[in-house]
Design a protein around this motif. Structure first.
Motif, PDB file in Angstrom:
ATOM      1  N   ASP A   1      -5.765  -1.957  -0.897  1.00 19.93           N
ATOM      2  CA  ASP A   1      -5.569  -1.453   0.458  1.00 19.93           C
ATOM      3  C   ASP A   1      -5.525  -2.660   1.389  1.00 19.93           C
ATOM      4  O   ASP A   1      -5.409  -3.806   0.937  1.00 19.93           O
ATOM      5  CB  ASP A   1      -6.707  -0.491   0.818  1.00 19.93           C
ATOM      6  CG  ASP A   1      -6.328   0.489   1.924  1.00 19.93           C
ATOM      7  OD1 ASP A   1      -5.414   0.182   2.705  1.00 19.93           O
ATOM      8  OD2 ASP A   1      -6.944   1.565   2.000  1.00 19.93           O
TER       9      ASP A   1
ATOM     10  N   ALA B   1      -4.101   2.183   4.829  1.00 22.87           N
ATOM     11  CA  ALA B   1      -3.694   3.405   4.147  1.00 22.87           C
ATOM     12  C   ALA B   1      -4.198   4.660   4.860  1.00 22.87           C
ATOM     13  O   ALA B   1      -3.934   5.765   4.416  1.00 22.87           O
ATOM     14  CB  ALA B   1      -4.197   3.392   2.702  1.00 22.87           C
TER      15      ALA B   1
ATOM     16  N   SER C   1      -6.686   1.443  -2.932  1.00 21.02           N
ATOM     17  CA  SER C   1      -6.141   2.764  -2.640  1.00 21.02           C
ATOM     18  C   SER C   1      -5.161   3.154  -3.733  1.00 21.02           C
ATOM     19  O   SER C   1      -4.614   2.301  -4.436  1.00 21.02           O
ATOM     20  CB  SER C   1      -5.410   2.767  -1.294  1.00 21.02           C
ATOM     21  OG  SER C   1      -6.312   2.893  -0.230  1.00 21.02           O
TER      22      SER C   1
ATOM     23  N   THR D   1      -9.044   6.427  -1.866  1.00 22.75           N
ATOM     24  CA  THR D   1      -9.733   5.153  -1.774  1.00 22.75           C
ATOM     25  C   THR D   1     -10.794   5.054  -2.848  1.00 22.75           C
ATOM     26  O   THR D   1     -11.548   5.969  -3.080  1.00 22.75           O
ATOM     27  CB  THR D   1     -10.398   4.993  -0.402  1.00 22.75           C
ATOM     28  OG1 THR D   1      -9.380   4.971   0.586  1.00 22.75           O
ATOM     29  CG2 THR D   1     -11.203   3.718  -0.325  1.00 22.75           C
TER      30      THR D   1
ATOM     31  N   VAL E   1       0.809  -1.208   0.000  1.00 25.29           N
ATOM     32  CA  VAL E   1       0.000   0.000   0.000  1.00 25.29           C
ATOM     33  C   VAL E   1       0.844   1.260   0.000  1.00 25.29           C
ATOM     34  O   VAL E   1       0.550   2.230  -0.681  1.00 25.29           O
ATOM     35  CB  VAL E   1      -0.946  -0.007   1.226  1.00 25.29           C
ATOM     36  CG1 VAL E   1      -1.747   1.280   1.287  1.00 25.29           C
ATOM     37  CG2 VAL E   1      -1.881  -1.203   1.142  1.00 25.29           C
TER      38      VAL E   1
END
Length: 301
Positions: A232, A250, A226, A19, A13
């Protein structure tokens, strides 16, 4: 979730900032969803020693006190409504903290790849002296009670359901097929689970719905990503007013509609670990962090 998997997720990540979500059983690569109105956040409890104070999870007792799992310290700490530390209980590698139907506090223990077999301990919040409730779970992490008093626990080998006497419903456990379960919340017949490293797909950051009455029924609500299409890592979740709020590595608090699967980001901050309703403010949430700070968040939209 504190695990070697999280270390891998840190590499994957990185410092992601946006997102998105793919709906249903789709994979990474979905177009970004519309952003939610942004939430406001302030510090409810400060970290004393960053990282060492890692706030893995927390729960609320019947008096409205907040119990915070300090997993790296091996402690569960009690804070009053003013954020003052009022008690400390030694619990090895604590995970989820939940108020049981009997008024006792239940704490996952052994939430570490170095802890060996873990379990659940419980204690009176006014006279905390932990005693074993159930044992034998590999790296347990999340926990949630249903309205009948059954306790659901996520672990490295799946999702378990414990009866009020601490015995396990083995048929229920055998019917569940979830790889990498992490956070868990129960609402009605729905058992909502966050999962990472889903078998067969390599998918990180999946939000699932299981059925309390038929654990073999599993529905993917959303796959979160993400930084464009990078995966993510989802951690904990809570149900508030019929909407799911999910924390991610994240540093996002993600709003997920469990009916439509539509997801959007309401807050971007440091890596978040856990989320609960704020007992002092019904319109707010409390979120834990890897740094150790507990944030008070007021979601919008």
């Amino acid at each position: 979730m504190l695990s070697f998997r999280r270390c891998v997720a840190h590499v994957v990540v990185g410092a992601a900032a946006v997102t998105t979500a793919s709906i249903g059983a789709g994979g990474a690569g979905a177009a970004p969803v519309a952003a939610c109105a942004q939430a406001s956040a302030d510090v409810a409890i400060h970290s004393t020693v960053p990282l060492l104070d890692w706030s893995e999870n927390f729960g609320i007792d019947g008096s409205g006190n907040l119990w915070v799992s300090r997993v790296l310290r091996g402690q569960v700490q009690r804070y009053d409504s003013d954020g003052r530390l009022t008690a400390t209980v030694e619990v090895a590698a604590p995970g989820a903290v939940r108020l049981g139907p009997d008024g006792l506090i239940y704490v996952v223990t052994g939430n570490s790849p170095l802890a060996g077999t873990g379990g659940i301990v419980r204690f009176d919040p006014d006279a905390p002296n932990p005693t074993a409730f159930a044992t034998g779970f590999p790296q347990p992490n999340g926990a949630a009670f249903d309205t009948e008093g059954n306790l659901y626990v996520t672990a490295a080998d799946g999702v378990h359901r414990l009866r009020r006497d601490g015995s396990e419903d083995m048929d229920w456990w055998a019917g569940v097929a979830v790889d990498g379960p992490n956070g868990i919340a129960v609402s009605g017949d729905s058992v909502y689970v966050t999962a990472n490293f889903v078998a067969g797909s390599g998918q990180v950051a999946r939000v699932l719905r299981l059925s309390r009455t038929d654990p073999a029924v599993s529905t993917t609500i959303a796959d979160l990503t993400s930084f464009g299409t990078m995966p993510d890592f989802v951690d904990d979740l809570v149900v508030r007013d019929g909407i799911l709020y999910v924390t991610t590595l994240a540093g996002h608090l993600v709003r997920v509609d469990p009916v439509s699967g539509i997801a959007c980001n309401v807050l971007s901050t440091q890596p978040l670990t856990a989320v609960v309703a704020d007992p002092a403010n019904p319109s707010a949430l409390l979120a834990g962090s890897e740094e150790g700070t507990v944030l008070r968040i007021r979601p919008i939209g």
